[in-house]
Design an enzyme around this catalytic site. Structure first.
Site, PDB file in Angstrom:
ATOM      1  N   TYR A  96     -71.478  -2.437 -81.753  1.00 27.37           N
ATOM      2  CA  TYR A  96     -72.657  -3.041 -81.891  1.00 27.37           C
ATOM      3  C   TYR A  96     -73.557  -3.512 -82.462  1.00 27.37           C
ATOM      4  O   TYR A  96     -72.962  -4.913 -82.172  1.00 27.37           O
ATOM      5  CB  TYR A  96     -72.880  -1.476 -84.241  1.00 27.37           C
ATOM      6  CG  TYR A  96     -71.251  -2.064 -84.755  1.00 27.37           C
ATOM      7  CD1 TYR A  96     -71.368  -3.432 -84.554  1.00 27.37           C
ATOM      8  CD2 TYR A  96     -71.462  -1.216 -85.662  1.00 27.37           C
ATOM      9  CE1 TYR A  96     -70.660  -4.064 -85.625  1.00 27.37           C
ATOM     10  CE2 TYR A  96     -70.790  -2.099 -86.867  1.00 27.37           C
ATOM     11  CZ  TYR A  96     -70.279  -2.809 -86.971  1.00 27.37           C
ATOM     12  OH  TYR A  96     -69.252  -3.490 -87.830  1.00 27.37           O
ATOM     13  N   GLU A  97     -75.120  -3.736 -82.593  1.00 29.72           N
ATOM     14  CA  GLU A  97     -75.730  -4.555 -83.189  1.00 29.72           C
ATOM     15  C   GLU A  97     -75.936  -5.576 -81.654  1.00 29.72           C
ATOM     16  O   GLU A  97     -76.433  -6.907 -81.460  1.00 29.72           O
ATOM     17  CB  GLU A  97     -75.335  -5.964 -83.905  1.00 29.72           C
ATOM     18  CG  GLU A  97     -75.656  -5.252 -85.254  1.00 29.72           C
ATOM     19  CD  GLU A  97     -76.472  -5.087 -86.184  1.00 29.72           C
ATOM     20  OE1 GLU A  97     -77.670  -5.134 -85.180  1.00 29.72           O
ATOM     21  OE2 GLU A  97     -76.488  -3.790 -87.162  1.00 29.72           O
ATOM     22  N   GLY A  98     -75.841  -3.996 -80.176  1.00 27.93           N
ATOM     23  CA  GLY A  98     -76.175  -5.492 -79.533  1.00 27.93           C
ATOM     24  C   GLY A  98     -74.987  -5.382 -78.429  1.00 27.93           C
ATOM     25  O   GLY A  98     -74.137  -5.897 -79.465  1.00 27.93           O
TER      26      GLY A  98
END
Lengths: 596, 596
Positions: free
Chosen positions: A441-443
């Site tokens: 998550y978040e890239g």
């Protein structure tokens, strides 16, 4: 159940001895953040996370969140809501938020330390207050005055929580594909319609209102990522005077069944003409969202660090207690039926790897926090610019490396428990499952790697790398004759040179073939992380020697640094080899022939 | 849910083209195992595992096994029992068992392929029939005639299942500490009392009887591992004439709550004066148990391979379907909203890493199977001895590397799915959780590493390594001018030389300091695995070129080998660096100073 004690001694060592915040923070105008206050904040954060949050970690995993299909309501695990009320009561949500909106305005670097403790204690719980920070920043920087007035105080106080609504079923990384629509209504309002998935804390029972920051398309929007706007959409409608009205047309459709972070509510959110307001400029949503995202990326890096710390603590305690087999060099506890497993070299290899990645990673992360403060508050514009370049450069490294190392450390720590690590009882398998989200998550790590090479190195012409390289060069010069750093400074200087050469080689190759960017990216990222850590380990040894820490602590730093340089840093050889091999071995096989 | 299709083409390529079983097996007296029969067996195994076992994989994970506290009974997940009945009906349990006990007597290498399919399809289910093989071998080699007569037929047919009861709460690796007692009764019987934990398939509802092979101490036993004896203890008593009597005093006390393999029953087994018989010599239980353990270690290696294969298949399918972002070198599917993610170099890196580890690992594992057959049946005693040395040498490498790579491949494959990999829906997170047990049970990776360096290299003076080194040298000589192997043979020969040098260096260091054995062990093991794989990849390319496989398949082998040599094999540099650094960086820090 796994235990947690905040590693206050090492946290303070990183802050005071290595990073020198006692002089750095007052120089940034943070006169309030003297040693006494910072230490008091950390003591209190330790007390709260150890006694309130840590015991709920296993409960959250076991119970998970529950979703009521009829009402869309989400119930958090036993104790979560009460812990959040205490958290708000104590003022933690606004620790580093601006004082004009009710925050305490303390430096971000102090917030980083408190965040590490929260993540060690209870990662899933920590996701509820987390997104409020991003929402606060986005509104503070891009919102209209009335939006700031209305939304920021309850977000800063923690009375309300926030979300980031980006992902849709068909797009995560590639937000240019998103379909959620925003239709103008009267009075500057918009009706938002669409489905968002993977929305952390999208719905819960901890706060009376939830402020969703939502990416959507206006009717006249260009296609792709240049046609995306940012909207603020509260769960209960809020007018321009701050009056809270009726329930908005946004609801949680279901919760995801996940590998870990069961206590965290990961929601499918259905927006069905929900009323909201435009934040910032039309079609500029992507850049506004990055305000939230960069902070969130550093925060996820801290999650990796927090999990690694807890995993290491428990593996260390177990390795000292568990008696199994005799030392290869003869019995160490002849009076006992066997020796504690910490005598065995391979168990030490796993523990020292964790120790090196955790303690070095801690300084790396806190340094990024100090640079956030510096970029925000330094008096000298050149210093602000330099700090900003360092933050930009270090963000993908902190995010990706600390989370990849989180996977590795929870792996080693579980492995120290043998078969006992695989069963729920000791809590080690939960740490491993929880860690698994952080590289996604978040890239993902791959996206961080592309950001590093494609944007931070090529597009921004390596400004951050140059600034960091200068720090390394200065340090090596200063300590070239320091006997305490023999065996560290020379290899560090060599690696810094090699890093520069590899960077030039990648840039050159990329100019001829854009695929070279992606081909080098992951290995370049990890390579950068290991060299960065070598620098922080060398600096940690120098700081320890110059400090009045006890000899045992100094020995710990000295020997772990030696271990890191001799046993972990050689991984750079593998990454350098992969980088040098270029794109051809990755790109030449036709996608149709991947099947065996 | 994740899917599974048996990779028959690659399995056959490994067997026929690379390992040449069509000539090797008849030379071992396996005239029955001609190409037609082997292929028919594999087709049928594929059909069974794909259609019966694979669909139950997610069911088993979701439901788990249930334990009735009142009766001690264990209920397996929906469909498991019926699938087992079909498995027995079809004769799979006795595939490679001796014909004199009702088995089909097919070569072990064929059993390895069938086992890989079972593990891909449903690892948790596969653990129920698994231990019967070990019990069969232990009784066949060490049991009295009447024991073989009474126990082997129902074990071979699968009518009964088997267990290995080794671990106790205070000892797993260090079995010398075990406390379970065996008191002599009349008629050559013994009363076994004690608690065993982590007993796979210790209790279940699939078979009317369960044959426990139990380690325990006789009253006059010397302490430590030289005072342990092996007993056979059936769930329902069995007399010397094979009559099944009443329920024995052994029961499942509870099931463990595990990270994965939920469908597998991991039992706490309480022996409360349960009646059993001594197997083999008193106090020789440890060596008899190793008969079971070595086979089980190779089997667990196949589990790692099987999970990697399934993970790769699903990641590959997803990477071809999922449209996200454009290729760095311009749109590849301009008519679609984005390109499939398989165009991105970093996704290819993950897929190719899995492909290299899976397909190379497959040949490595099957070769070990063929060597088991050779050690058992070769006419020439020197050839048998050489094959036995190879099996001994390769067992820890196959077990540890294929399971470590299983962790890695399930990691990469999940990562290809982004956030979608973390939710249960796609089944990728189950594969990662299931894989996590494989580096722990049947001896952790650290224990395999000690076995490799301490026993196979030092104690047995590297007989296996010498035999393998000769194979590599012969191959390099034969193919030094082969243009199809340019870029492979040279680096392989270099690595083989370096392997030898490292071995000599480790042996020398160990002679001076026994801690050097443990200090080098893990890195030496992984180093050995990567060089072994380099050999099998070079041979795979040679075999593909010489075969009548389609050009796309040949390209797949050629390009994956290039990828392996340029992007994976450099990991040996990191491992070699760690080995050369010796024991000091691991051993010099006092255990008291590991805390930060």
């Amino acid at each position: 159940m796994s235990k947690y004690t905040a590693p206050l001694r090492d946290m303070r060592f990183a802050l005071h001895d290595v990073l020198g915040i006692d002089t750095a923070l007052p120089a940034l105008g943070h006169e309030e953040a003297g040693r006494e206050l910072v230490d008091a904040v950390l003591d209190e954060a330790a007390r709260f996370t150890e006694s309130v949050l840590a015991p709920l970690n296993e409960v959250g995993d076991r119970e998970g969140c529950r979703h009521d299909k009829a009402t869309g309501a989400v119930t958090t695990p036993t104790g979560f809501k009460e812990a959040y009320a205490q958290y708000v009561e104590a003022g933690w949500p606004g620790l580093t938020a601006p004082t004009e909106f009710g925050g305490q305005g303390l430096p971000h670097v102090v917030g980083f330390v408190q965040k590490e403790m929260v993540d060690s204690a209870n990662l899933a719980w920590g996701n509820f207050p987390l997104l409020g920070h991003g929402a606060t920043e986005a509104l503070r920087q891009h919102g209209e005055d009335w939006q700031r007035e209305v939304f920021l105080k309850p977000l800063v106080s923690g009375e309300w929580t926030g979300t980031m609504c980006l992902t849709e079923p068909h797009c995560g990384t590639d937000l240019g594909l998103l379909k959620t629509r925003a239709e103008p209504l009267d009075g500057g309002r918009y009706a938002i319609s669409g489905t968002k998935i993977f929305i952390t804390a999208g719905e819960h029972d901890m706060a009376p209102n939830i402020v969703h920051l939502v990416l959507a398309r206006l009717p006249d929007a260009p296609s792709g990522s240049k046609g995306i706007s940012l909207f603020v959409v509260p769960k209960f409608r809020v007018d321009r005077d701050g009056n809270v009205g009726e329930r908005n047309a946004v609801a949680c459709g279901s919760l995801e069944h996940k590998m870990g972070i069961h206590g965290s509510a990961t929601c499918v959110m259905n927006f069905d003409g929900a009323e909201g307001y435009l934040v910032g400029q039309p079609h500029k949503g992507m850049s506004h969202m990055f305000t939230m995202m960069n902070a969130a990326r550093l925060a996820v890096g801290l999650q990796g660090l927090g999990l690694s710390e807890r995993a290491l603590q428990n593996a260390l305690a177990y390795s000292r207690e568990r008696l199994q087999s005799r030392s290869l060099s003869g019995p160490k506890l002849p009076g006992k039926p066997a020796d504690p497993i910490i005598v065995h070299p391979d168990v030490r290899r796993m523990l020292l790897t964790c120790k090196a990645l955790v303690e070095g990673g801690r300084v790396m992360a806190y340094h990024a926090g100090l640079m956030v403060d510096t970029a925000e508050a330094a008096g000298d514009p050149a210093e602000r610019e330099r700090a900003e370049a360092l933050v930009e450069f270090m963000t993908p490294i902190v995010k990706a490396c600390l989370t990849e190392w989180g996977i590795e450390c929870t792996y080693h720590a579980l492995q120290c428990f043998g078969g006992h690590g695989y069963i729920a009882e000791h809590g080690m398998e939960q740490l491993a499952r929880d860690a698994r989200i952080t590289t996604l998550y978040e890239g993902t790590t791959g996206i961080q790697a592309l950001d590093l090479v494609g944007r931070k190195i090529l597009k921004l012409q390596g400004a951050g790398l140059k600034a960091f390289g200068a720090m390394v060069a200065d340090f090596c010069r200063e300590h070239s004759g320091n006997p305490a750093l023999a065996g560290l400074v020379g290899p560090l200087a060599d690696k810094a040179r090699e890093w520069e050469e590899l960077t030039v080689a990648v840039a050159k190759a990329a100019a001829a073939n854009p695929e070279e960017v992606g081909a080098a990216s992951y290995d370049y990222l990890m390579y950068s992380g290991y060299v960065t850590l070598a620098y922080w380990w060398a600096r940690s040894v120098a700081a320890a020697e110059a400090s009045d820490q006890p000899e045992g602590f100094k020995a710990g730093k000295r020997e772990t640094a030696r271990f890191y340089f001799q046993r972990v840093l050689p991984r750079t050889l593998a990454h350098a080899g992969a980088i040098r091999s270029g794109a051809a071995p990755l790109m030449s096989l036709d996608a149709d022939h991947f099947d065996a």
